[in-house]
Design an enzyme around this catalytic site. Structure first.
Site, PDB file in Angstrom:
ATOM      1  N   ASP A 291       2.354  -7.998 -12.023  1.00 28.58           N
ATOM      2  CA  ASP A 291       1.395  -6.942 -12.056  1.00 28.58           C
ATOM      3  C   ASP A 291       1.547  -5.822 -11.450  1.00 28.58           C
ATOM      4  O   ASP A 291       1.020  -4.663 -11.809  1.00 28.58           O
ATOM      5  CB  ASP A 291       0.201  -7.548 -11.522  1.00 28.58           C
ATOM      6  CG  ASP A 291      -0.545  -8.703 -12.295  1.00 28.58           C
ATOM      7  OD1 ASP A 291      -0.374  -8.801 -13.322  1.00 28.58           O
ATOM      8  OD2 ASP A 291      -1.108  -9.413 -11.592  1.00 28.58           O
TER       9      ASP A 291
ATOM     10  N   SER B 192       3.733 -18.569 -16.882  1.00 29.60           N
ATOM     11  CA  SER B 192       2.346 -17.885 -16.507  1.00 29.60           C
ATOM     12  C   SER B 192       1.656 -18.913 -15.746  1.00 29.60           C
ATOM     13  O   SER B 192       1.365 -20.029 -16.067  1.00 29.60           O
ATOM     14  CB  SER B 192       1.575 -17.973 -17.977  1.00 29.60           C
ATOM     15  OG  SER B 192       0.213 -17.919 -17.962  1.00 29.60           O
TER      16      SER B 192
ATOM     17  N   ARG C 153      -4.709  -1.592 -13.639  1.00 29.29           N
ATOM     18  CA  ARG C 153      -3.494  -1.015 -12.885  1.00 29.29           C
ATOM     19  C   ARG C 153      -2.928   0.193 -13.537  1.00 29.29           C
ATOM     20  O   ARG C 153      -2.116   0.773 -12.835  1.00 29.29           O
ATOM     21  CB  ARG C 153      -2.417  -2.327 -13.412  1.00 29.29           C
ATOM     22  CG  ARG C 153      -2.986  -3.663 -12.963  1.00 29.29           C
ATOM     23  CD  ARG C 153      -2.384  -4.599 -12.158  1.00 29.29           C
ATOM     24  NE  ARG C 153      -2.991  -5.834 -11.570  1.00 29.29           N
ATOM     25  CZ  ARG C 153      -3.825  -5.921 -10.597  1.00 29.29           C
ATOM     26  NH1 ARG C 153      -3.627  -5.138  -9.674  1.00 29.29           N
ATOM     27  NH2 ARG C 153      -4.488  -7.065 -10.300  1.00 29.29           N
TER      28      ARG C 153
HETATM   29  C1  S3P Z   1      -2.785 -14.446 -12.904  1.00 30.49           C
HETATM   30  C2  S3P Z   1      -1.562 -14.567 -13.113  1.00 30.49           C
HETATM   31  C3  S3P Z   1      -0.670 -13.489 -13.785  1.00 30.49           C
HETATM   32  C4  S3P Z   1      -1.178 -12.208 -13.576  1.00 30.49           C
HETATM   33  C5  S3P Z   1      -2.752 -11.822 -13.557  1.00 30.49           C
HETATM   34  C6  S3P Z   1      -3.375 -13.132 -12.775  1.00 30.49           C
HETATM   35  C7  S3P Z   1      -3.432 -15.616 -11.961  1.00 30.49           C
HETATM   36  O1  S3P Z   1      -0.564 -13.696 -15.423  1.00 30.49           O
HETATM   37  O2  S3P Z   1      -0.620 -11.194 -14.220  1.00 30.49           O
HETATM   38  O3  S3P Z   1      -3.265 -10.819 -13.307  1.00 30.49           O
HETATM   39  O4  S3P Z   1      -4.515 -15.434 -11.493  1.00 30.49           O
HETATM   40  O5  S3P Z   1      -3.265 -16.657 -12.514  1.00 30.49           O
HETATM   41  P1  S3P Z   1       0.085 -14.829 -16.158  1.00 30.49           P
HETATM   42  O6  S3P Z   1      -0.666 -16.112 -16.442  1.00 30.49           O
HETATM   43  O7  S3P Z   1       0.942 -14.343 -17.112  1.00 30.49           O
HETATM   44  O8  S3P Z   1       1.158 -15.548 -15.000  1.00 30.49           O
END
Ligand code: S3P
Length: 442
Positions: free
Chosen positions: A326, A177, A402
């Site tokens: 995403d 993440s 989305r």
């Molecule tokens: C994001 C990371 C992703 C993504 C989100 C934006 C970011 O989530 O799904 O739309 O800007 O760091 P994760 O934290 O689960 O990777």
């Protein structure tokens, strides 16, 4: 398109998509540009910033904490201007809660930003954000010395109590993440020593690329990143490139609408974000990224997509999911029209997004007449290239931007209108989506 109670009737496009266009600024990079500028000493200059509900939540949050934001709308719809950060003074104690709206990135990154300061801040969100997991962020921050009330809270609202005595940690993240990684690295920038974050597979690396521009000593490798604190963040200039996640809807529309050929220009081609192009290529699509240069440390260029008559299913392994996380909804729709089976492995993170996207994909595709199901954390889609979309279809975006754009492609690229409920949620990341689609099909 007509609009009533946020339900949009999406009519089929009269002509194939053709021509060149730009998409709005990258959402992840825009959030970081605004938030890091607010933390820095001095005045940062930003351009190409996405003007959307999510980024506005980050702007409102840092204004409430004492940053001076002078970003104005530009003719191309982006935001540009300056942000004067709180620097060594730190943020002010806000006089009320900070509402992050629908934006998980705002809430989670804010937790890392607030960690080193002796203030207490209540963080809130809308109904969707209030259901999303926050323990993944509070757990490592607690190891660094931050406290939260209620203690052990899983979801917002949460009040954070920062500390100027942060401990540097090495943290082995249980999930890939980028929001978690960023929260830990931001807090670590203020701790004494090296903070290290290891992840099970590679998540987007915009933070690692941007922090050095703000004067934070950062190293990054495969599935690991470190910052050395205590750092004093310094103002920087950031030019935000186009968002590949927004481009994905135009690219997938071109893959689905017979005779289309579209080029999206000036978009981030960061490989931590372009996994959807690799997947489309493996499905037999004609997609061509072309790198033209750098924006800061972000690779940028164009993506050309041409319709081809035949697509085939493929299997996407678990360690590749973070690079297209995403885009799973829109890729699932393309898979629904491909020959054979598509399997997305280990997509459990989709359950914790703006909606339960796994359930939404399975339900929405079932309404189309496509067999899709989950087994454990894997998603299976049995493609039906000759699919006839039923009359009078109403697809539910579940307040999730989305899903709204994914389901709109059913109407746009098919032969029958479909209704999409909560279509107005596109404002979260791509407010001009329908205008761009209409422009390309003129
Ligand atoms: C994001 C990371 C992703 C993504 C989100 C934006 C970011 O989530 O799904 O739309 O800007 O760091 P994760 O934290 O689960 O990777």
């Amino acid at each position: 398109m007509s609009n009533e109670d946020a339900t949009a009737i999406i009519e089929p496009l009269a002509a194939p998509l053709s021509g060149r266009c730009r998409v709005p600024g990258d959402k992840s990079i825009s959030h970081r540009a605004v938030l890091f500028s607010a933390m820095a000493e001095g005045t940062s200059k930003l351009s190409g910033v996405l003007d959307s509900a999510d980024v506005r939540a980050s702007i409102a949050a840092v204004e409430k904490l004492g940053a001076k934001v002078s970003l104005a709308s530009q003719p191309d719809g982006s935001l540009a201007g300056t942000v004067e950060g709180w620097g060594a003074r730190g943020p002010v104690q806000p006089d009320g809660p900070i509402d992050c709206g629908n934006s998980g990135t705002t809430a989670r990154l804010l937790m890392g930003m607030l960690a080193p300061w002796d203030i207490s801040v209540r963080i809130e969100g809308d109904a969707s954000l209030s259901k999303r997991p926050m323990r993944r962020i509070t757990a490592p921050l607690m190891k660094m010395g931050v406290s939260f009330t209620p203690a052990g809270a899983e979801t917002l609202p949460i009040t954070e109590h920062g500390t100027p005595h942060l401990k540097a940690i090495t943290y082995n993240s249980p999930m890939a993440s980028a929001q978690l990684k960023t929260a830990v690295l931001l807090a670590g920038s203020y701790a004494d020593g090296v903070t290290e974050l290891n992840e099970p597979s590679v998540s987007r690396n915009h933070t690692e690329l941007m922090l050095p521009e703000f004067g934070v000593s950062t190293t990054a490798g495969d599935r690991t990143a470190q910052v050395k604190g205590p750092a004093v963040m310094q103002a920087a200039d950031v030019k935000v490139p186009g968002d590949p996640s927004s481009a994905a809807y135009l690219v997938c529309a071109a893959c689905l609408k017979r005779g289309s050929e579209v080029t999206v220009e000036d978009v981030s081609l960061n490989t931590a974000r372009t996994g959807f192009l690799v997947t489309l290529e493996r499905m037999g699509a004609d997609v061509l990224p072309k790198r033209t240069g750098l924006s800061g440390k972000e690779p940028v260029g164009s993506i050309t997509a041409r319709w081809v008559p035949r697509l085939r299913g493929c299997e996407i392994p678990g360690h590749k999911i973070a690079g297209l996380v995403d885009e799973v909804p829109v890729l699932s729709l393309v898979a629904a029209f491909a020959h054979g089976m598509t399997v997305f492995r280990n997509v459990e993170e989709l359950r914790a997004k703006e909606s339960d996207r796994l359930d939404a994909i399975v339900c929405g595709l079932a309404q189309l007449g496509v067999d899709a199901w989950t087994e454990g954390d894997d998603l299976f889609i049995e493609g039906q290239p000759d699919l006839q979309v039923p009359d009078g279809l109403v697809l539910d975006a579940r307040g999730d931007h989305r899903l709204a754009m994914t389901w709109s492609l059913v109407g746009l690229t098919g032969s029958k209108p479909v209704a999409v409920t909560d279509f107005d949620s596109v404002a979260v990341s791509y407010p001009g989506f329908m205008d761009d689609i209409e422009e390309l099909s003129r």
